[in-house]
Design a protein around this motif. Structure first.
Motif, short mmCIF file in Angstrom:
data_model
loop_
_atom_site.label_atom_id
_atom_site.label_comp_id
_atom_site.label_asym_id
_atom_site.label_seq_id
_atom_site.Cartn_x
_atom_site.Cartn_y
_atom_site.Cartn_z
N GLU A 253 17.89 17.52 -41.22
CA GLU A 253 18.23 17.19 -42.60
C GLU A 253 17.35 16.07 -43.13
OE1 GLU A 253 22.74 17.97 -43.55
OE2 GLU A 253 22.58 17.27 -41.49
N ARG A 254 16.92 15.17 -42.26
CA ARG A 254 15.93 14.17 -42.68
C ARG A 254 14.65 14.88 -43.10
NH1 ARG A 254 13.97 10.08 -38.71
NH2 ARG A 254 12.90 9.31 -40.57
N TYR A 255 14.25 15.84 -42.29
CA TYR A 255 13.04 16.61 -42.57
C TYR A 255 13.16 17.30 -43.94
CZ TYR A 255 9.26 19.98 -41.54
OH TYR A 255 8.12 20.73 -41.56
N VAL A 281 16.10 8.86 -44.94
CA VAL A 281 14.88 9.67 -44.79
C VAL A 281 13.74 8.85 -44.21
CG1 VAL A 281 13.25 11.19 -45.98
CG2 VAL A 281 15.63 11.03 -46.78
N TYR A 282 13.52 7.66 -44.80
CA TYR A 282 12.37 6.85 -44.41
C TYR A 282 12.85 5.55 -43.77
CZ TYR A 282 9.69 10.04 -47.35
OH TYR A 282 9.11 11.15 -47.89
N ARG A 283 12.66 5.45 -42.46
CA ARG A 283 13.05 4.24 -41.75
C ARG A 283 12.02 3.15 -42.02
NH1 ARG A 283 16.52 7.06 -38.14
NH2 ARG A 283 17.54 8.44 -39.64
N LEU A 286 7.93 2.16 -37.89
CA LEU A 286 7.27 3.38 -37.42
C LEU A 286 8.27 4.15 -36.57
CD1 LEU A 286 3.81 1.91 -36.48
CD2 LEU A 286 4.22 3.66 -38.19
N ASP A 287 8.73 5.28 -37.07
CA ASP A 287 9.89 5.94 -36.48
C ASP A 287 9.46 6.96 -35.43
OD1 ASP A 287 12.43 6.68 -35.95
OD2 ASP A 287 12.71 7.87 -37.75
N TYR A 288 8.98 6.47 -34.30
CA TYR A 288 8.59 7.38 -33.23
C TYR A 288 9.80 7.98 -32.53
CZ TYR A 288 3.66 6.59 -33.64
OH TYR A 288 2.38 6.58 -34.12
N ARG A 289 10.99 7.45 -32.82
CA ARG A 289 12.18 8.05 -32.24
C ARG A 289 12.42 9.45 -32.80
NH1 ARG A 289 16.95 3.72 -32.65
NH2 ARG A 289 16.22 3.71 -34.79
N ALA A 290 11.84 9.73 -33.95
CA ALA A 290 11.99 11.06 -34.55
C ALA A 290 11.19 12.11 -33.81
CB ALA A 290 11.55 11.02 -36.01
N GLN A 332 4.98 12.01 -42.41
CA GLN A 332 5.84 11.37 -43.40
C GLN A 332 7.08 10.76 -42.75
OE1 GLN A 332 5.68 14.94 -46.24
NE2 GLN A 332 5.99 13.22 -47.61
N LEU A 333 7.72 11.52 -41.85
CA LEU A 333 8.94 11.01 -41.22
C LEU A 333 8.65 9.80 -40.34
CD1 LEU A 333 11.10 14.09 -40.15
CD2 LEU A 333 11.53 12.42 -41.94
N ILE A 334 7.55 9.83 -39.63
CA ILE A 334 7.26 8.74 -38.68
C ILE A 334 6.71 7.52 -39.40
CG2 ILE A 334 5.74 8.08 -36.76
CD1 ILE A 334 6.04 10.99 -35.76
#
Length: 940
Positions: A253-255, A281-283, A286-290, A332-334
């Motif tokens: 859903e973030r995606y 959506v945007y942490r 740097l969201d490498y956990r995604a 974008q997510l990361i």
């Protein structure tokens, strides 16, 4: 084609509608459009006046038609008496515009981006106009729901997917989510809840758009992306949605939310909803956990690619549209939280920005942009044929030739060969995105050692096998590390990531020279970042980044500790092309401007952190390039000085804006641009000789009438304004943040030292230097120059400096003062002993060369003002040779020796060592410096 065209002409005549205008563009495009779109043909045959109307109105040829959609549709809907007539008007309006869009697309009159945007805005107009019509009718029947402002409260319609990104294809479903801002109860007999009111309204809206009538449908609606999917309520309040996305939403859903956008209803409330959902959506990091979720999604995509029914699907098949979208959206997510430029819905824009930010090679981004445009054109042509939602290539020969013809290819084999080339390259790039490290052998020696599986003797043997000569010491290190408080306190996810990372760390360290020392340095870095799972994932997912970390840590404990203190810089290790390439002055300015442009102008904390991250990442680049020899060590100081000057200029600018907002600018100034303020760099900054840990010797000056006042609502005398400006600059530079400080600042060289004003006027500074300054202050002035602020003051300061340097001086008195100061420094600062030589303060060291230069400048600058305008020691030595105080040979010797000392000093700094070398080093250089000193200055 000829038969259907003849039927169309006959219908025109039979219904006495008129003749098509003899327009050249229409005539030239008609055979192609009529041949490749049965949808256009069927609509024209069904309503012959449609094409005539499009041509006579000029709408068929207009690029600006999209701006008229909503107003024209709202006017048409004024005639709608019931939902049946609403449906008819919507569908006929939609079909007319879809014929227009298809015609312009097939004829090549509109670029792809315009076509996609036209389609998206047509959908928005249909949703908004029908929603308002239905809302008004519902309010008359049930009552009016009101918002926080007491006005009628429309729901918010969120467009997802390609609609949200203005990228809708010709016959696409529209993905919608329905929401409303404030809950309540209607003032009717039943006490109907807002929830129930909006549920009825949104069901009616879906029916108005989705239902199939004799005029077709408007747009197929898909609402499965809402919270809880098909099992969830069709419409929810903001509060309920907030709870869902904070506690129950899934990674996909973030995606999906990357493309979310309010498209109809209360757009103001929609923007408030977007602000609410943005942190989901945007942490901020740097969201490498995604990555785990993204890799799972990628795996599912790759499994689907193997399905037989997907092989000829240009969206979901191999090398299709979805793969390009995935490539853009994983970045974008990361990175979107740290790079606001990536908080963008349009795929083509994201790809271009990824290249601009260095996240994708420019050549790859350009290819993906071209490939995406081509595949979307193919998709539109497939759907424009019969207004069907298909991405499947045709199987029949007629369909194949029609598709190839519509895209300008001679035949199907030519088209298909090009398509295959595109898909193969897309799939190759898709497979490379976050491919991840290969899964290690479950019984690998490194994993057994990390898990401490076995007795000590067997573990030592494994460590020796891995390359560690001091296995007992390493085993002890690992045990201490595993038992440390930080590691014990890790949450389960961080512990899992550490277990993935550590075998690779142990294996990598064992392969390097001095493996035990390297392992200890790496353990220090990992312990510092262990509680921040994203960084563990970054290293576990990127073997190349881990290898760069090991390479730099092996060469320099300073870099290892630097990264441990600032783990956000680990991201810099991902791309060796940039890691070992320090930026030029102009590129530094552009990079800092880009970082700060993403921060709100009133977000002081965000600005301070952006400055610190900029400085730290640029210094890391210089140090990395220095270590591997990518840049000559002698120009390291040039790079470090450029970084400092860029930071200082931006600090002055930010401080100026802050003060000008409160008090207004000085007379004749503006709130955005520094005026009449100069930052003067002394010492290593002034001499362009900064090191990795150098502080900044600064003096602040202003030029203007101290008694004048600023021009804002809370005016200040200029003298006070500039003092506050200086204080603000120091605050920016020295305030401790989680990301550290920018620079240590030393202001003791200002007039009267710590007892003097923080900021002096130019006139007061010149007067002080002429009348009150000590000799050592004139020595310091030799290496002083303008470094930041208003550049128009640079010549003014340079003039003052030269005037002071050129004063008449008694040579013997000057000599005595210089010798006295040098002795005092050596007595207090020289760390040389029988075994070591202090590169800086030792006899014959760097400071002696600097004093020789300063003494010579104060004696002879008046002989050649132009030659002595420079502030760095190397060019000043040239000036002293030019006026014959030094011989050419002596000047060259001192320059070479000074560079030797500086280069060795940089190396020692990277090893976190003091500037001490064995006493037997540099003996020839030291002796030569002493000899020149004795000839020119006298006693030592």
């Amino acid at each position: 084609m000829e038969k259907s065209w003849q039927q169309f002409l006959e219908r025109l005549e039979a219904e006495n509608i008129g003749q098509l205008p003899n327009d050249v563009n229409l005539r030239q495009s008609l055979p192609l459009v009529w041949a490749v779109s049965s949808f256009v043909v069927s609509q024209c045959l069904r309503r012959p006046k449609l094409l005539l109307d499009l041509v006579e109105s000029g709408d068929l040829f207009s690029q600006q038609r999209r701006g008229c959609y909503l107003a024209e549709l709202q006017t048409l809907l004024q005639a709608a008496e019931d939902e049946k007539s609403l449906h008819q008007i919507l569908r006929r309006f939609r079909n007319r515009e879809m014929v227009r869009i298809a015609w312009r697309d097939i004829a090549g009159w509109a670029p792809l981006e315009d076509v996609l945007c036209d389609l998206s805005l047509l959908v928005e107009a249909c949703i908004q106009a029908s929603l308002v019509w239905l809302f008004d009718k519902a309010c008359l029947r049930y009552g009016v729901p009101v918002g926080p402002d007491g006005l009628p409260q429309l729901p918010v319609i969120i467009g997802m997917g390609k609609l949200g990104a203005w990228e809708l294809n010709f016959s696409s479903d529209i993905d919608l989510i329905f929401a409303f801002e404030q809950d309540g109860v209607l003032d009717d007999k039943r006490g109907t809840s807002y929830q129930e009111f909006y549920l009825r309204l949104c069901r009616a809206l879906v029916k108005a758009l989705n239902a199939q009538t004799e005029d077709g449908f408007v747009f197929r609606v898909d609402t499965r992306l809402r919270p809880f999917g098909e099992s969830g309520p069709l419409v929810m309040s903001f509060e309920a949605m907030d709870i869902y996305y904070q506690s129950q939403a899934r990674d996909w859903e973030r995606y999906a939310m990357i493309k979310a956008r309010p498209v109809a209803g209360d757009l103001g409330a929609g923007e408030r909803w977007m602000a609410m959902i943005k942190p989901f959506v945007y942490r901020r990091y740097l969201d490498y956990r995604a990555l785990a979720a993204l890799r799972d999604l990628k795996s599912k995509i790759m499994q689907e690619l193997k399905r037989r029914d997907r092989m000829e699907d240009i969206k979901l098949g191999p090398g299709g549209i979805r793969e390009i979208e995935f490539i853009a959206q994983v970045f974008q997510l990361i990175r979107g939280g740290q790079e606001p430029a990536l908080q963008e819905r349009r795929v083509l824009v994201v790809l271009a920005r990824l290249a601009m930010l260095g996240q994708l090679p420019q050549v790859d981004a350009n290819k993906l942009i071209d490939f995406y445009r081509f595949l979307r054109l193919v998709e539109n042509r497939l759907q424009e044929y019969a207004d069907q939602q298909t991405q499947q290539l045709p199987e029949d020969e007629e369909g194949k030739e029609r598709l190839a013809y519509s895209l300008g290819f001679e035949n199907w084999p030519a088209f298909y060969a090009h398509l295959q080339t595109v898909r193969e390259q897309v799939q190759s790039m898709f497979e490379q995105v976050f491919a991840g490290p290969e899964t290690e052998d479950k019984e690998s020696p490194a994993k057994l050692v990390w898990q401490l599986e076995g007795d000590d003797e067997s573990l030592k043997l494994q460590l020796e096998h891995l390359g560690f000569s001091q296995a007992a010491q390493v085993l002890s290190q690992l045990k201490v590390f595993r038992q440390s408080r930080v590691i014990h306190a890790l949450p389960s996810q961080a512990e899992q990531e550490l277990d993935r990372l550590m075998p690779a760390v142990i294996e990598l360290a064992g392969q390097c020279d001095n493996s035990e020392v390297l392992l200890q340095r790496l353990l220090s870095v990992i312990e510092a970042i262990a509680s921040r799972t994203a960084y563990l994932t970054l290293l576990a997912e990127n073997p190349d980044a881990l290898a760069q970390l090991a390479k730099l840590a092996a060469a320099s404990p300073w870099i290892a500790h630097f990264l441990a203190r600032q783990p956000i810089l680990l991201d810099e290790l991902l791309d060796p092309r940039t890691l070992y390439a320090p930026l030029t002055r102009q590129a530094l300015e552009e990079d800092l401007e880009r970082r700060l442009s993403a921060v709100d102008d009133k977000d002081d904390e965000g600005q301070l952190n952006a400055l610190r991250h900029f400085k730290q990442s640029q210094v890391l680049r210089v140090a990395a390039a220095d270590i591997v020899g990518a840049i000559p060590t002698r120009i390291v100081s040039d790079y470090l000085t450029d970084i400092a000057e860029v930071v200082l200029n931006k600090a002055a600018e930010l401080a100026w804006r802050h003060l000008a907002r409160k008090h207004g600018p000085p007379p004749g100034g503006n709130p955005q641009q520094v005026k009449d303020f100069a930052m003067i760099g002394y010492g290593k900054l002034g001499g362009i000789e900064l090191g990795y840990a150098s502080d900044l010797d600064l003096v602040f000056l202003f030029d203007g009438d101290p008694s004048a006042e600023t021009t804002g609502p809370r005016p200040l005398p200029l003298a006070q304004f500039y003092i506050r400006l200086g204080q603000r600059v120091i605050h920016i530079l020295t305030t401790p943040m989680l990301s550290g400080i920018l620079y240590e600042v030393d202001m003791r060289l200002r007039p009267s030292g710590n007892a003097g004003l923080l900021v002096s006027s130019m006139a007061a500074f010149a007067r002080y230097q002429r009348e009150s300054a000590w000799v050592w202050e004139h020595q310091a002035l030799v290496r002083a120059r303008w470094v930041a602020g208003n550049k128009t003051l640079a010549p003014t300061f340079a003039q003052i400096r030269m005037d002071i340097l050129c004063l008449e001086r008694h040579p013997e008195h000057l000599r005595q003062e210089v010798v006295k100061m040098r002795r005092k420094m050596r007595d207090h600062l020289d760390k040389s002993d029988s075994s070591h030589f202090d590169l800086k303060q030792g006899a014959g060291g760097m400071v002696d060369i600097e004093f020789i230069v300063q003494f010579g400048c104060l004696l002879h600058a008046k002989l050649d003002r132009e030659a002595f305008q420079f502030t760095d020691n190397l060019r000043l030595l040239d000036a002293l040779a030019k006026v014959k105080w030094l011989t050419e040979k002596e000047a060259a010797f001192l320059q070479e020796t000074y560079l030797y000392y500086r280069e060795r000093g940089h190396r020692l700094a990277l090893q976190e060592c003091e500037t001490l070398v064995p006493a037997n080093e540099f003996q020839q250089q030291r002796a030569g410096v002493k000899e020149i000193w004795q000839r020119l200055v006298g006693e030592f």
